[in-house]
Design a protein around this motif. Structure first.
Motif, PDB file in Angstrom:
ATOM      1  N   LEU A  10       1.039  -1.400  -0.205  1.00 11.14           N
ATOM      2  CA  LEU A  10       0.297  -0.323   0.242  1.00 11.14           C
ATOM      3  C   LEU A  10       0.803   1.691   0.455  1.00 11.14           C
ATOM      4  CD1 LEU A  10      -3.304   1.401   0.071  1.00 11.14           C
ATOM      5  CD2 LEU A  10      -2.714   1.266   2.513  1.00 11.14           C
ATOM      6  N   ARG A  12       0.475   4.860  -0.089  1.00  5.73           N
ATOM      7  CA  ARG A  12      -0.380   5.656  -0.153  1.00  5.73           C
ATOM      8  C   ARG A  12       0.042   7.540  -0.287  1.00  5.73           C
ATOM      9  NH1 ARG A  12      -1.011   3.200   5.323  1.00  5.73           N
ATOM     10  NH2 ARG A  12      -3.194   3.418   6.287  1.00  5.73           N
ATOM     11  N   ARG A  48      -2.100   3.121  -4.657  1.00  6.68           N
ATOM     12  CA  ARG A  48      -3.425   3.115  -4.222  1.00  6.68           C
ATOM     13  C   ARG A  48      -3.465   5.303  -4.367  1.00  6.68           C
ATOM     14  NH1 ARG A  48      -5.864   4.004   1.645  1.00  6.68           N
ATOM     15  NH2 ARG A  48      -4.676   6.251   2.116  1.00  6.68           N
ATOM     16  N   ASP A  51      -5.637   9.144  -1.917  1.00 11.39           N
ATOM     17  CA  ASP A  51      -7.339   8.927  -0.826  1.00 11.39           C
ATOM     18  C   ASP A  51      -7.044  10.407  -0.254  1.00 11.39           C
ATOM     19  OD1 ASP A  51      -9.159   8.265   0.163  1.00 11.39           O
ATOM     20  OD2 ASP A  51      -7.665   6.496   1.103  1.00 11.39           O
ATOM     21  N   LYS A  56      -8.394  13.870   4.840  1.00  5.67           N
ATOM     22  CA  LYS A  56      -7.499  13.731   4.808  1.00  5.67           C
ATOM     23  C   LYS A  56      -7.616  14.888   3.521  1.00  5.67           C
ATOM     24  CE  LYS A  56      -5.959   9.383   4.980  1.00  5.67           C
ATOM     25  NZ  LYS A  56      -6.008   8.082   3.722  1.00  5.67           N
ATOM     26  N   ARG A  74     -14.588  11.855  -0.944  1.00 11.29           N
ATOM     27  CA  ARG A  74     -13.480  10.914  -0.321  1.00 11.29           C
ATOM     28  C   ARG A  74     -12.967   9.980  -1.557  1.00 11.29           C
ATOM     29  NH1 ARG A  74     -13.276   7.469   5.041  1.00 11.29           N
ATOM     30  NH2 ARG A  74     -10.998   7.626   4.600  1.00 11.29           N
ATOM     31  N   MET A 140      -9.564  -0.970  -2.649  1.00  9.84           N
ATOM     32  CA  MET A 140      -9.860  -1.733  -1.616  1.00  9.84           C
ATOM     33  C   MET A 140     -10.996  -1.674  -1.203  1.00  9.84           C
ATOM     34  SD  MET A 140      -7.565   1.582  -0.086  1.00  9.84           S
ATOM     35  CE  MET A 140      -6.703   0.597   1.817  1.00  9.84           C
ATOM     36  N   GLU A 142     -13.721  -1.475   1.717  1.00 12.08           N
ATOM     37  CA  GLU A 142     -13.603  -0.241   2.898  1.00 12.08           C
ATOM     38  C   GLU A 142     -14.855  -0.298   3.032  1.00 12.08           C
ATOM     39  OE1 GLU A 142     -10.011   2.471   2.956  1.00 12.08           O
ATOM     40  OE2 GLU A 142     -11.104   3.006   0.797  1.00 12.08           O
ATOM     41  N   GLY A 163      -9.301  -2.815   3.485  1.00  9.39           N
ATOM     42  CA  GLY A 163      -9.025  -1.494   4.718  1.00  9.39           C
ATOM     43  C   GLY A 163      -9.437  -1.500   5.157  1.00  9.39           C
ATOM     44  N   THR A 164      -8.468  -2.238   6.297  1.00  7.90           N
ATOM     45  CA  THR A 164      -9.346  -2.380   7.383  1.00  7.90           C
ATOM     46  C   THR A 164      -9.677  -1.337   8.600  1.00  7.90           C
ATOM     47  OG1 THR A 164      -7.113  -3.268   8.520  1.00  7.90           O
ATOM     48  CG2 THR A 164      -8.746  -4.638   7.583  1.00  7.90           C
ATOM     49  N   ASN A 165      -8.969  -0.378   8.044  1.00  2.00           N
ATOM     50  CA  ASN A 165      -9.509   0.849   8.894  1.00  2.00           C
ATOM     51  C   ASN A 165     -10.870   1.203   8.969  1.00  2.00           C
ATOM     52  OD1 ASN A 165      -6.565   0.493  10.192  1.00  2.00           O
ATOM     53  ND2 ASN A 165      -6.132   1.861   8.448  1.00  2.00           N
ATOM     54  N   ASP A 166     -11.017   1.080   7.653  1.00  2.00           N
ATOM     55  CA  ASP A 166     -12.375   2.044   6.804  1.00  2.00           C
ATOM     56  C   ASP A 166     -13.244   1.030   7.100  1.00  2.00           C
ATOM     57  OD1 ASP A 166     -12.381   4.940   6.698  1.00  2.00           O
ATOM     58  OD2 ASP A 166     -10.317   4.653   4.750  1.00  2.00           O
ATOM     59  N   ARG A 176     -13.335   6.872  12.788  1.00  3.80           N
ATOM     60  CA  ARG A 176     -11.882   5.581  13.400  1.00  3.80           C
ATOM     61  C   ARG A 176     -11.045   6.441  14.972  1.00  3.80           C
ATOM     62  NH1 ARG A 176      -9.390   5.088   8.119  1.00  3.80           N
ATOM     63  NH2 ARG A 176      -7.572   5.445   8.341  1.00  3.80           N
ATOM     64  N   CYS A 213      -5.216  -4.890   4.110  1.00  6.28           N
ATOM     65  CA  CYS A 213      -4.257  -3.445   4.781  1.00  6.28           C
ATOM     66  C   CYS A 213      -4.439  -2.764   5.347  1.00  6.28           C
ATOM     67  CB  CYS A 213      -3.524  -2.410   3.724  1.00  6.28           C
ATOM     68  SG  CYS A 213      -5.427  -2.061   2.957  1.00  6.28           S
ATOM     69  N   GLY A 214      -4.811  -1.898   6.477  1.00  6.78           N
ATOM     70  CA  GLY A 214      -4.780  -1.222   7.423  1.00  6.78           C
ATOM     71  C   GLY A 214      -3.992  -2.245   9.012  1.00  6.78           C
TER      72      GLY A 214
HETATM   73  C1  PEP Z   1      -7.848   1.644   5.282  1.00  5.02           C
HETATM   74  O1  PEP Z   1      -8.663   1.761   5.740  1.00  5.02           O
HETATM   75  O2  PEP Z   1      -7.611   0.678   6.406  1.00  5.02           O
HETATM   76  C2  PEP Z   1      -6.287   2.139   4.544  1.00  5.02           C
HETATM   77  C3  PEP Z   1      -5.468   1.347   5.002  1.00  5.02           C
HETATM   78  O3  PEP Z   1      -6.386   3.195   4.355  1.00  5.02           O
HETATM   79  P1  PEP Z   1      -6.556   4.408   4.879  1.00  5.02           P
HETATM   80  O4  PEP Z   1      -5.889   3.737   6.367  1.00  5.02           O
HETATM   81  O5  PEP Z   1      -5.435   5.429   4.292  1.00  5.02           O
HETATM   82  O6  PEP Z   1      -7.616   4.967   4.917  1.00  5.02           O
END
Ligand code: PEP
Ligand code: MG
Length: 286
Positions: A10, A12, A48, A51, A56, A74, A140, A142, A163-166, A176, A213-214
């Motif tokens: 990834l 970014r 990627r 984003d 951001k 976004r 991704m 997400e 993208g595990t964060n989103d 988050r 990822c994330g």
């Molecule tokens: C996510 O969302 O998991 C990711 C990897 O993207 P970012 O953290 O940059 O939003």
């Protein structure tokens, strides 16, 4: 590479666009992508596309104030709304792909129309530049809708990266970064795990691969579960590379698969985290 990374899962690309007064030019971007790819010596790199929005913002890309920025302009939505920004980046990536093993990945894709539009732009820039170099296309995952529709998306893309964060944020409807909610926004929640399982199932049915990822990919408790769910690749923070690789090597695949099935049937993230992870050797969970 020194820590054992087998590629870049990834990149970014926002870092190219931030803390400056105007967007980076095609030449600037090409030089940076090519320089990173050179260090990788043939290992693959996933770039990627930009984003931004929501969490951001960019000074030279004023986005109108929104009531719900995380549900607004976004990721890919910004690129489709400002096509010149995305097209410039796609040309730079295409040029860098001539001498490197590159993959392009679009963020925050929620609908089939979005990925088709983005692919259309890429095809047009390919034609415009005349570049024939191979470039795998991914998205991704997400947004829960994308996980649920993975089998359909699999007709459009070569790979997925969750993208595990989103995905956690949008599945649980918990910001988050929220100081009170963030601790509960645990990617090990069985709802998130089920969406990852659904993504893998939809992707594999069409012969596509799935990365993770994330933050979750670097979580030692999550790693055996992700492997057991059929994940094909882990994209982790640089300092975690050695420990995650050691974690994967310490486990028997059959154990990971049994653990993943157990995890899917738990009620809570705490329940998942309480599961015992056996080391090598086959353990019968029943
Ligand atoms: C996510 O969302 O998991 C990711 C990897 O993207 P970012 O953290 O940059 O939003
Ligand atoms: Mg994200």
């Amino acid at each position: 590479v020194q820590l054992g990374g087998e590629g870049v899962g990834l990149l970014r690309s926002e870092f190219l666009y931030m803390d400056r007064a105007s967007a980076p030019t095609e030449d600037e971007q090409f030089a940076i992508y090519a320089a990173i790819a050179k260090v990788l010596e043939g290992r693959p790199m996933i770039i990627r596309t930009l984003d931004v929005g929501g969490d951001k913002p960019l000074s030279y890309l004023p986005l109108p104030r929104e009531e719900n920025p995380f549900l607004g302009m976004r990721g890919i939505r910004v690129g489709l709304d400002r096509p010149e920004l995305l097209r410039t980046q796609l040309r730079a990536i295409l040029r860098a792909a001539v001498d490197a093993r590159l993959r392009v990945m679009f963020p925050m894709v929620a609908t089939l129309e979005e990925i088709r539009a983005a692919k259309g732009m890429l095809a047009e820039e390919r034609e415009r530049t005349g570049i024939q170099a191979a470039l795998e296309i991914g998205i991704m995952v997400e947004v829960p809708a994308t996980a649920v529709m993975a089998a359909q998306f699999a007709h459009e893309v070569d790979f997925f990266s969750v993208g595990t964060n989103d995905l956690t944020q949008y599945t649980l409807a918990m910001d988050r970064g929220h100081p009170k909610l963030a601790p509960q926004a645990d990617a090990m929640n069985p709802a998130v795990l089920r969406l990852i399982a659904q993504t893998v199932e939809g992707a594999h049915a069409e012969g596509r691969w799935v990365g993770i990822c994330g933050g979750m990919a670097s979580d030692p408790q999550a790693v055996p579960i992700l492997v057991g769910l059929g994940d094909d690749e882990l994209s982790v923070s640089v300092p975690s590379i050695p420990s995650v690789k050691a974690e994967v090597r310490a486990r028997a695949l059959a154990n990971c698969q049994a653990l993943a099935q157990q995890a899917l049937t738990q009620d809570t993230a705490a329940g998942v985290r309480a599961l015992h992870v056996p080391e090598a050797g086959i353990v019968d969970y029943r």
